[in-house]
Design a protein around this motif. Structure first.
Motif, PDB file in Angstrom:
ATOM      1  N   GLU A  36      53.092  47.718  42.274  1.00 49.63           N
ATOM      2  CA  GLU A  36      52.001  47.017  41.611  1.00 49.63           C
ATOM      3  C   GLU A  36      51.348  47.920  40.557  1.00 49.63           C
ATOM      4  OE1 GLU A  36      50.463  44.023  41.597  1.00 49.63           O
ATOM      5  OE2 GLU A  36      51.987  43.134  42.910  1.00 49.63           O
ATOM      6  N   LYS A  41      46.897  43.595  37.775  1.00 51.87           N
ATOM      7  CA  LYS A  41      47.349  43.105  39.079  1.00 51.87           C
ATOM      8  C   LYS A  41      48.153  41.815  38.948  1.00 51.87           C
ATOM      9  CE  LYS A  41      43.470  45.370  41.344  1.00 51.87           C
ATOM     10  NZ  LYS A  41      42.218  45.226  42.096  1.00 51.87           N
ATOM     11  N   PRO A  43      50.082  38.217  39.811  1.00 54.82           N
ATOM     12  CA  PRO A  43      49.698  36.971  40.500  1.00 54.82           C
ATOM     13  C   PRO A  43      50.082  37.003  41.979  1.00 54.82           C
ATOM     14  CG  PRO A  43      50.741  36.481  38.390  1.00 54.82           C
ATOM     15  CD  PRO A  43      50.908  37.952  38.616  1.00 54.82           C
ATOM     16  N   LEU A  46      47.337  38.885  43.867  1.00 53.43           N
ATOM     17  CA  LEU A  46      46.132  38.068  43.936  1.00 53.43           C
ATOM     18  C   LEU A  46      46.323  36.877  44.880  1.00 53.43           C
ATOM     19  CD1 LEU A  46      45.128  38.091  40.164  1.00 53.43           C
ATOM     20  CD2 LEU A  46      44.366  39.624  41.981  1.00 53.43           C
ATOM     21  N   GLN A  47      47.568  36.416  44.962  1.00 52.64           N
ATOM     22  CA  GLN A  47      47.876  35.320  45.891  1.00 52.64           C
ATOM     23  C   GLN A  47      47.825  35.790  47.338  1.00 52.64           C
ATOM     24  OE1 GLN A  47      51.861  33.702  45.394  1.00 52.64           O
ATOM     25  NE2 GLN A  47      51.880  32.943  47.502  1.00 52.64           N
ATOM     26  N   ASN A  49      46.462  38.692  48.576  1.00 51.20           N
ATOM     27  CA  ASN A  49      45.220  39.339  49.007  1.00 51.20           C
ATOM     28  C   ASN A  49      44.063  38.872  48.124  1.00 51.20           C
ATOM     29  OD1 ASN A  49      43.304  40.927  50.216  1.00 51.20           O
ATOM     30  ND2 ASN A  49      44.180  42.885  49.612  1.00 51.20           N
ATOM     31  N   PRO A  50      43.692  37.603  48.242  1.00 48.88           N
ATOM     32  CA  PRO A  50      42.638  37.066  47.375  1.00 48.88           C
ATOM     33  C   PRO A  50      41.245  37.596  47.706  1.00 48.88           C
ATOM     34  CG  PRO A  50      43.286  35.436  49.026  1.00 48.88           C
ATOM     35  CD  PRO A  50      44.242  36.582  49.159  1.00 48.88           C
ATOM     36  N   LYS A  53      41.880  41.875  46.817  1.00 49.39           N
ATOM     37  CA  LYS A  53      42.714  42.069  45.616  1.00 49.39           C
ATOM     38  C   LYS A  53      43.211  43.508  45.513  1.00 49.39           C
ATOM     39  CE  LYS A  53      40.165  38.479  43.066  1.00 49.39           C
ATOM     40  NZ  LYS A  53      39.277  38.089  44.184  1.00 49.39           N
TER      41      LYS A  53
END
Length: 223
Positions: A36, A41, A43, A46-47, A49-50, A53
């Protein structure tokens, strides 16, 4: 278990991601690694670990698990061979205590020594040394916190042996005092030279250069 069933989202310079890599290697679990870019960051991150993040995130069967110590316990409970936590409930509690101590006391004081200046830097460096001496008391006379083999606390704290030395060089502070904490200093050497763990370490020269740039950004921000 095929590699596509287990995925790790991490960053090469992250001690937290390193903990998970070490555990997966020790338990001989095949996994797919996804690097990463923390300045951009993905998607996917973010998906998965919303909430925070942040990396690391372990994805097992499409289900994400976040936070490195939580991930370590999840791996331990899911894959029983090559255990990293002792069977005895009291010893397991002690391992969790020291791992939490690393995250709540050792890591923040080392990071503060990296970012502060002048008298404040010396004050937090002293605090970091005191915390590391307390950590040494948990080691006692053992080879590893896990006894004769690498265990949960060794994985949780071993990264300090590399990153603290980098902080010492860049910030010009003394953190791992070989005279006042000889047992801990020797333990760092054993952990970082342990073959399975050593092969996962980032190159020290590249990590040092990366950390210098990070240090400039952080100290400039605090000026």
């Amino acid at each position: 278990m095929s590699a596509d069933s287990v995925k790790l989202l991490g960053n090469w310079a992250s001690p937290s991601a390193l903990r998970v890599k070490w555990t997966l290697k020790l338990k001989e679990i095949e996994y797919q690694y996804v690097e990463e870019d923390l300045s951009n960051k993905s998607p996917l991150l973010l998906q998965y670990n919303p909430v925070h993040k942040k990396i690391p995130v372990l994805v097992h069967g499409g289900k994400p698990v976040a936070e490195s110590l939580v991930i370590l316990e999840y791996i331990e409970e899911t894959w029983k061979p090559n255990p990293i936590l002792p069977e005895d409930p009291y010893e397991r509690a002690q391992a969790r205590f020291w791992a939490k101590f690393v995250d709540e006391k050792c890591a923040p004081s080392i990071m503060s020594a990296f970012t502060k200046k002048g008298e404040e830097k010396e004050k937090v460096a002293k605090e970091a040394r005191e915390n590391l001496q307390i950590l040494e008391s948990g080691l006692g006379g053992k080879q590893f916190f896990g006894g004769e083999s690498i265990g949960f606390v060794d994985i949780a704290a071993g990264w300090i042996g590399l990153w603290a030395r980098i902080v010492e060089e860049i910030a010009e502070v003394n953190l791992i005092d070989t005279e006042t904490m000889p047992l801990l200093n020797a333990w760092f050497g054993r952990v970082l030279e342990f073959p399975i763990l050593k092969e996962c370490l980032p190159p020290q020269d590249i990590l040092l250069e990366h950390s210098r740039g990070f240090h400039k950004i952080l100290t400039a921000a605090s000026s």
